[in-house]
Design a protein around this motif. Sequence first.
Motif, PDB file in Angstrom:
ATOM      1  N   SER A   7       1.119  -1.097  -0.342  1.00  0.00           N
ATOM      2  CA  SER A   7      -0.354   0.201  -0.208  1.00  0.00           C
ATOM      3  C   SER A   7       0.717   1.469   0.282  1.00  0.00           C
ATOM      4  CB  SER A   7      -0.473   0.114   1.300  1.00  0.00           C
ATOM      5  OG  SER A   7      -0.134   0.287   2.565  1.00  0.00           O
ATOM      6  N   GLU A   9       0.296   5.914  -0.596  1.00  0.00           N
ATOM      7  CA  GLU A   9      -0.292   6.755  -0.637  1.00  0.00           C
ATOM      8  C   GLU A   9      -0.719   7.632  -2.231  1.00  0.00           C
ATOM      9  OE1 GLU A   9       0.619   8.680   3.519  1.00  0.00           O
ATOM     10  OE2 GLU A   9       1.943   7.635   1.822  1.00  0.00           O
ATOM     11  N   THR A  64      -3.420  12.113   4.750  1.00  0.00           N
ATOM     12  CA  THR A  64      -4.392  11.498   5.736  1.00  0.00           C
ATOM     13  C   THR A  64      -4.242  10.869   7.041  1.00  0.00           C
ATOM     14  OG1 THR A  64      -3.878  10.149   3.350  1.00  0.00           O
ATOM     15  CG2 THR A  64      -5.316   9.129   5.025  1.00  0.00           C
ATOM     16  N   TYR A  69      -6.587   5.804   8.759  1.00  0.00           N
ATOM     17  CA  TYR A  69      -6.080   5.109   8.162  1.00  0.00           C
ATOM     18  C   TYR A  69      -5.411   3.472   8.954  1.00  0.00           C
ATOM     19  CZ  TYR A  69      -1.615   7.080   5.778  1.00  0.00           C
ATOM     20  OH  TYR A  69      -0.699   7.496   5.192  1.00  0.00           O
ATOM     21  N   PHE A  73      -6.900   0.452   6.385  1.00  0.00           N
ATOM     22  CA  PHE A  73      -6.137  -0.745   7.104  1.00  0.00           C
ATOM     23  C   PHE A  73      -7.397  -2.175   7.636  1.00  0.00           C
ATOM     24  CE2 PHE A  73      -1.828   1.567   8.439  1.00  0.00           C
ATOM     25  CZ  PHE A  73      -1.778   1.583   7.373  1.00  0.00           C
ATOM     26  N   HIS A  87       3.056  -1.139   3.831  1.00  0.00           N
ATOM     27  CA  HIS A  87       2.850  -0.216   3.849  1.00  0.00           C
ATOM     28  C   HIS A  87       4.245   0.737   3.671  1.00  0.00           C
ATOM     29  CE1 HIS A  87       0.209   3.465   2.930  1.00  0.00           C
ATOM     30  NE2 HIS A  87       0.875   4.481   4.074  1.00  0.00           N
ATOM     31  N   GLY A  89       5.484   4.869   3.018  1.00  0.00           N
ATOM     32  CA  GLY A  89       4.477   6.284   3.060  1.00  0.00           C
ATOM     33  C   GLY A  89       5.597   7.382   2.035  1.00  0.00           C
ATOM     34  N   SER A  97       1.381  12.426   7.425  1.00  0.00           N
ATOM     35  CA  SER A  97       0.953  11.170   6.507  1.00  0.00           C
ATOM     36  C   SER A  97       1.018   9.877   7.273  1.00  0.00           C
ATOM     37  CB  SER A  97       0.590  11.477   5.443  1.00  0.00           C
ATOM     38  OG  SER A  97      -0.411  10.291   5.021  1.00  0.00           O
ATOM     39  N   ASN A 100       0.594   9.581  11.216  1.00  0.00           N
ATOM     40  CA  ASN A 100      -0.758   9.147  11.315  1.00  0.00           C
ATOM     41  C   ASN A 100      -0.870   7.527  10.840  1.00  0.00           C
ATOM     42  OD1 ASN A 100      -1.362  11.420  11.821  1.00  0.00           O
ATOM     43  ND2 ASN A 100      -1.875  12.178   9.926  1.00  0.00           N
ATOM     44  N   ALA A 101      -0.039   6.940   9.911  1.00  0.00           N
ATOM     45  CA  ALA A 101       0.077   5.601   9.576  1.00  0.00           C
ATOM     46  C   ALA A 101       0.157   5.019  11.072  1.00  0.00           C
ATOM     47  CB  ALA A 101       0.968   5.738   8.261  1.00  0.00           C
ATOM     48  N   ALA A 105      -1.385   1.901  12.566  1.00  0.00           N
ATOM     49  CA  ALA A 105      -1.155   0.938  12.481  1.00  0.00           C
ATOM     50  C   ALA A 105      -1.137   0.161  14.257  1.00  0.00           C
ATOM     51  CB  ALA A 105       0.539   0.163  12.164  1.00  0.00           C
ATOM     52  N   LEU A 113       5.976  -0.409   8.431  1.00  0.00           N
ATOM     53  CA  LEU A 113       5.644   1.236   7.867  1.00  0.00           C
ATOM     54  C   LEU A 113       6.597   1.020   7.424  1.00  0.00           C
ATOM     55  CD1 LEU A 113       3.662   2.283  10.115  1.00  0.00           C
ATOM     56  CD2 LEU A 113       2.587   1.162   8.319  1.00  0.00           C
TER      57      LEU A 113
END
Length: 283
Positions: A7, A9, A64, A69, A73, A87, A89, A97, A100-101, A105, A113
Amino acid sequence: MRRIILSTESGADLPGDLAEKYNVQVVPMHIIMDGNDYLDGHLPVQDIYDYYERTKKIPSTTSTNAHEYQEFFNRIREEYPDCIIVHVGYTSKASSSFQNAVIAAEEFEDIYLIDALNVTGGLAAIVMYAANVLEKEPDIEAEQLVERIETIVPKSRLAFIPGSLEFLKAGGRVSNMASLIGTLLKIKPCIELKDGKLMSTKKYRGKMSGATEKLLRDYLKEFNIDREQLYFIYSVGLDEKIKERMDEVAKENGFQNIRWIQAGGMISTHSGPGGFGVAGLEK
């Protein structure tokens, strides 16, 4: 073997056909115009330029958020039960962003990540590297994949010339005097990612056609880019003749696989119409 899902952004500007082919899940960032919140990737870039022409204001952008997030997810897990999410990023040095992920998570297991420390085509190049590894080695362990992606992160090189100093000025990114001097002397700044930060490096004088060629030649001289793949980034309004010339120069330098990526809302909001960039991975 548990399935690995990649994944990223919307700020990666990953073309839709590539996202679909490699099943890369993309979470949108945000564009704010006249108090209205638009999802990046769902708003035509031309609308951003039209808004600026009407108001002489540029939209703002937001990351985001953590709740988005979590929903993102969760949706992936619902569609692919028992999957492992990797992910990749948007640089944490230019947006909240990624942080924030990280917050989101914490509510999940088996999510890795990776801060790509890059944007647009530079981020897309890393995501596509990961996608190609997965395609060639579908049974790779998640830890091994993450390690290989992290190794390639500092090798992703991005450089671009914004299409409009006026756009930069409107966003407060250059002073009025710097913008005026740049316009009078036809100076075009080169923006590069240095340790995840957007920094002005070289300056090119003259028409966009000459500046883009100088940028590309300097880029290929400075970095030993893997000839397997090169990414060109453009914002709406770039002259087609410039695109044709960039293809020619790239092929002269041994690149056969050249992919053009249109800058989405996040980058276009900062760079204006008619911009050009190049991204690739160093050997």
